[in-house]
Design a protein around this motif. Structure first.
Motif, mmCIF file in Angstrom:
data_model
loop_
_atom_site.group_PDB
_atom_site.id
_atom_site.type_symbol
_atom_site.label_atom_id
_atom_site.label_comp_id
_atom_site.label_asym_id
_atom_site.label_seq_id
_atom_site.Cartn_x
_atom_site.Cartn_y
_atom_site.Cartn_z
ATOM 1 N N PHE A 178 12.633 35.746 45.878
ATOM 2 C CA PHE A 178 12.726 35.361 44.857
ATOM 3 C C PHE A 178 10.757 35.438 44.154
ATOM 4 O O PHE A 178 10.458 34.435 44.464
ATOM 5 C CB PHE A 178 13.640 34.509 44.398
ATOM 6 C CG PHE A 178 15.183 34.647 43.550
ATOM 7 C CD1 PHE A 178 15.273 35.814 42.661
ATOM 8 C CD2 PHE A 178 15.816 34.321 45.415
ATOM 9 C CE1 PHE A 178 17.489 35.812 42.715
ATOM 10 C CE2 PHE A 178 17.425 34.717 45.078
ATOM 11 C CZ PHE A 178 17.882 35.565 44.094
ATOM 12 N N GLN A 179 10.927 36.554 43.253
ATOM 13 C CA GLN A 179 9.885 36.249 42.394
ATOM 14 C C GLN A 179 9.912 36.174 41.332
ATOM 15 O O GLN A 179 10.564 36.391 40.819
ATOM 16 C CB GLN A 179 9.107 36.898 43.103
ATOM 17 C CG GLN A 179 8.924 37.525 44.460
ATOM 18 C CD GLN A 179 7.514 39.045 44.894
ATOM 19 O OE1 GLN A 179 6.955 38.774 43.803
ATOM 20 N NE2 GLN A 179 7.878 39.262 46.002
ATOM 21 N N VAL A 180 8.566 35.435 39.973
ATOM 22 C CA VAL A 180 9.032 34.999 39.382
ATOM 23 C C VAL A 180 8.049 35.549 38.248
ATOM 24 O O VAL A 180 7.265 36.194 38.260
ATOM 25 C CB VAL A 180 8.510 32.780 39.017
ATOM 26 C CG1 VAL A 180 8.182 32.824 37.616
ATOM 27 C CG2 VAL A 180 8.751 32.256 39.735
ATOM 28 N N THR A 181 8.587 36.963 37.735
ATOM 29 C CA THR A 181 8.180 37.822 36.837
ATOM 30 C C THR A 181 9.380 38.290 36.472
ATOM 31 O O THR A 181 10.614 37.869 36.347
ATOM 32 C CB THR A 181 7.817 38.723 37.981
ATOM 33 O OG1 THR A 181 7.236 39.692 37.419
ATOM 34 C CG2 THR A 181 8.561 39.080 39.110
ATOM 35 N N ASN A 182 8.816 39.422 35.212
ATOM 36 C CA ASN A 182 9.749 40.248 34.457
ATOM 37 C C ASN A 182 9.914 40.954 34.908
ATOM 38 O O ASN A 182 10.431 42.004 34.085
ATOM 39 C CB ASN A 182 9.275 40.339 32.592
ATOM 40 C CG ASN A 182 9.276 38.539 32.736
ATOM 41 O OD1 ASN A 182 10.270 37.856 32.308
ATOM 42 N ND2 ASN A 182 8.115 38.136 31.254
ATOM 43 N N SER A 183 8.860 41.390 35.977
ATOM 44 C CA SER A 183 9.029 43.056 36.386
ATOM 45 C C SER A 183 8.895 43.157 37.892
ATOM 46 O O SER A 183 7.985 42.696 38.388
ATOM 47 C CB SER A 183 8.253 43.985 35.526
ATOM 48 O OG SER A 183 8.121 45.326 35.836
ATOM 49 N N LEU A 184 9.598 43.545 38.449
ATOM 50 C CA LEU A 184 9.669 43.469 40.106
ATOM 51 C C LEU A 184 9.652 45.247 40.617
ATOM 52 O O LEU A 184 11.047 45.470 40.557
ATOM 53 C CB LEU A 184 10.307 42.822 40.524
ATOM 54 C CG LEU A 184 10.009 42.080 42.727
ATOM 55 C CD1 LEU A 184 8.939 42.099 42.263
ATOM 56 C CD2 LEU A 184 11.253 41.412 42.856
ATOM 57 N N ASN A 185 8.328 45.632 41.337
ATOM 58 C CA ASN A 185 8.679 46.680 42.151
ATOM 59 C C ASN A 185 8.956 46.473 43.597
ATOM 60 O O ASN A 185 8.318 44.953 44.060
ATOM 61 C CB ASN A 185 7.868 47.437 42.132
ATOM 62 C CG ASN A 185 7.155 47.629 40.645
ATOM 63 O OD1 ASN A 185 7.848 48.344 39.691
ATOM 64 N ND2 ASN A 185 5.980 48.460 40.421
ATOM 65 N N VAL A 186 9.381 47.890 44.192
ATOM 66 C CA VAL A 186 9.563 47.992 46.026
ATOM 67 C C VAL A 186 9.802 48.629 46.207
ATOM 68 O O VAL A 186 9.699 49.906 45.065
ATOM 69 C CB VAL A 186 10.590 46.639 45.984
ATOM 70 C CG1 VAL A 186 12.377 47.708 45.476
ATOM 71 C CG2 VAL A 186 10.750 46.850 47.700
ATOM 72 N N THR A 187 9.179 49.282 47.042
ATOM 73 C CA THR A 187 9.032 50.241 47.717
ATOM 74 C C THR A 187 9.440 50.141 48.867
ATOM 75 O O THR A 187 9.326 49.090 49.796
ATOM 76 C CB THR A 187 7.190 50.965 48.342
ATOM 77 O OG1 THR A 187 6.270 50.604 47.112
ATOM 78 C CG2 THR A 187 7.073 51.980 48.981
ATOM 79 N N LEU A 188 10.704 50.935 49.397
ATOM 80 C CA LEU A 188 11.640 51.158 50.600
ATOM 81 C C LEU A 188 11.245 52.809 51.302
ATOM 82 O O LEU A 188 11.086 53.783 50.507
ATOM 83 C CB LEU A 188 12.916 51.675 49.953
ATOM 84 C CG LEU A 188 13.636 49.905 49.109
ATOM 85 C CD1 LEU A 188 15.014 50.704 49.118
ATOM 86 C CD2 LEU A 188 13.170 48.848 50.182
ATOM 87 N N ASN A 189 10.714 51.934 52.871
ATOM 88 C CA ASN A 189 10.831 53.782 53.526
ATOM 89 C C ASN A 189 11.770 54.361 53.863
ATOM 90 O O ASN A 189 12.668 54.064 53.944
ATOM 91 C CB ASN A 189 10.034 53.209 54.536
ATOM 92 C CG ASN A 189 9.167 54.161 55.720
ATOM 93 O OD1 ASN A 189 10.000 54.945 56.293
ATOM 94 N ND2 ASN A 189 8.193 54.510 55.655
ATOM 95 N N SER A 190 11.512 55.681 53.474
ATOM 96 C CA SER A 190 12.370 56.789 53.970
ATOM 97 C C SER A 190 13.352 56.526 55.324
ATOM 98 O O SER A 190 14.961 56.142 55.344
ATOM 99 C CB SER A 190 12.256 58.285 53.779
ATOM 100 O OG SER A 190 11.059 58.205 54.888
#
Length: 417
Positions: free
Chosen positions: A157-169
């Motif tokens: 968990f990260q303290v933020t209002n917006s969280l991005n993540v990149t998933l490899n194919s």
């Protein structure tokens, strides 16, 4: 309604000059709807000469000026009141107050309005030209204090209002569900909020077989609406799948999910396979379209063949009708259409012109009592297959003389006319 007061405790230094400035800072938390008191100075029976309140660099209340917000009010002792607090009231407040002894007091209050949005977090794709990975975003704005967000089940968990993540194919597969979970200090664990996205591989759709006349224009349409994240769709041609770009011969256009390819002035060389290729991080799928080009001569030949077949059908129908008409008497009398006349007896009808010859040649008997002539006629039976069998049987089993005489008498019958 709760009343929340901020006490700006001032620690005055005994060595401070009369014209010196004093400042302090405090943090205050409140809930939406609370009545809030922000105090600038606390002193026994001391009324400030003037007081000014600012929020995020903008004046919100002060002596000789009205409050910028009708929910804000400045009291005589320099206290700022906020009624029916909302999330937008959160921020940094600065108070400047001048006392009668020429001291200036500065107080800073960090106001936090705790809030839990009634909605769930938002999950969405981040558009990218690179199909080797997927970028996802999870946001939950309006929550205060700042919430904690996490993608997946194993992440932190990260303290933020917006969280991005990149998933490899390589980590993804068709119909895979990816979830973002949000936590808040005022939200119970069993009431945690979340959002999710279901990934889907592309599936282009269109017409696989197309026929067109040489010299005309043709538009091929391919639609792809099921992929998540949205697939990148292109048109290719030939066995080598050469990429098609817009030009004088080929025109590419986009109408929503449909990708259209227009071929101008089609020739026989355009007869080949075309591929509508859709690709995202979950895979690549293609729609094969085979284009057949007809020349004008082939079209004329087809028309001639069509006319010949139609004429042949009409001719056959005419022959059948003619045959039926020629055999109408046989069909109406119940003899059948193809039934042959196979009768054991032959009855010859004599026309009126031959009647006299018939009477002259046939022996006549003496008149009977009624005045009519009696003619002796022998009826001869045409041998049939059954009679032939009877003849063979008679040859092997001869009849007695008595039976032969009776048969001779039965054969010579008298017929009256």
């Amino acid at each position: 309604m709760n009343i929340v007061a901020s006490l700006a405790l001032l620690c005055l230094s005994a060595a401070a000059a009369v014209s010196g400035n004093e400042s302090t800072e405090t943090v205050l938390s409140a809930a939406p709807g609370d009545f809030i008191l922000l105090q600038c100075y606390i002193g026994a029976n001391v009324t400030p000469v003037w007081t000014t309140w600012m929020k995020d660099g903008q004046v919100v209340a002060g002596n000789g000026s009205y409050a910028a917000n009708p929910r804000f009010a400045l009291k005589q002792d320099g206290t700022l009141t906020i009624s029916e607090a909302i999330t937008e009231d959160s921020g940094s407040f600065l108070c400047s107050s001048a006392l009668p002894d020429n001291r200036t007091i500065n107080a800073r209050v960090q106001l936090q309005i705790t809030n839990i949005p009634s909605t769930h977090p938002d999950c969405m794709f981040v558009q990218a030209q690179d199909t080797s990975s997927v970028q996802l975003n999870c946001s939950w704005f309006g929550a205060y204090p700042t919430p904690k967000l996490r993608w997946g089940e194993d992440g932190d968990f990260q303290v933020t209002n917006s969280l991005n993540v990149t998933l490899n194919s390589s980590m993804l597969h068709d119909k895979q569900k990816v979830t973002c979970t949000a936590l808040h200090q005022l939200l119970k664990q069993e009431n945690q909020k979340s959002c999710s996205i279901t990934l889907r591989a592309p599936f282009p759709e269109g017409t696989p077989l197309v026929t067109v006349l040489e010299g005309t224009n043709l538009t091929l349409t391919c639609s792809e609406t099921t992929s998540l994240p949205p697939a990148i769709t292109t048109w290719r041609k030939g066995q080598n799948q050469d990429l098609i770009v817009s030009g004088s011969r080929y025109i590419l256009s986009f109408e929503g999910p449909a990708v259209k390819l227009t071929i101008v002035n089609i020739s026989k060389d355009d007869e080949r396979y075309y591929f509508c290729r859709s690709e995202n991080a979950l895979g690549v799928r293609e729609l094969e379209v085979y284009l057949t080009v007809k020349t004008s001569s082939s079209a004329y030949t087809g028309a001639v063949i069509g006319v010949f077949i139609a004429a042949l059908i009409m001719g056959s129908a005419f022959i059948v009708v003619k045959v039926l008409y020629s055999r109408r008497h046989t069909i109406c009398l119940g003899g059948g259409f193809m039934q042959a006349e196979d009768s054991g007896d032959v009855l010859d009808l004599v026309d009126s012109d031959d009647e006299q010859i018939f009477h002259d040649t046939v022996p006549q008997l003496h008149p009977l009592a009624n005045g009519r002539h009696t003619t002796l006629v022998q009826i001869h039976r045409i041998p049939s297959s059954e009679d032939h069998e009877d003849t063979e049987t008679a040859g092997t089993d001869p009849q007695p003389p008595e039976q032969k005489e009776e048969a001779t008498e039965e054969a010579e019958d008298l017929v009256s006319f």
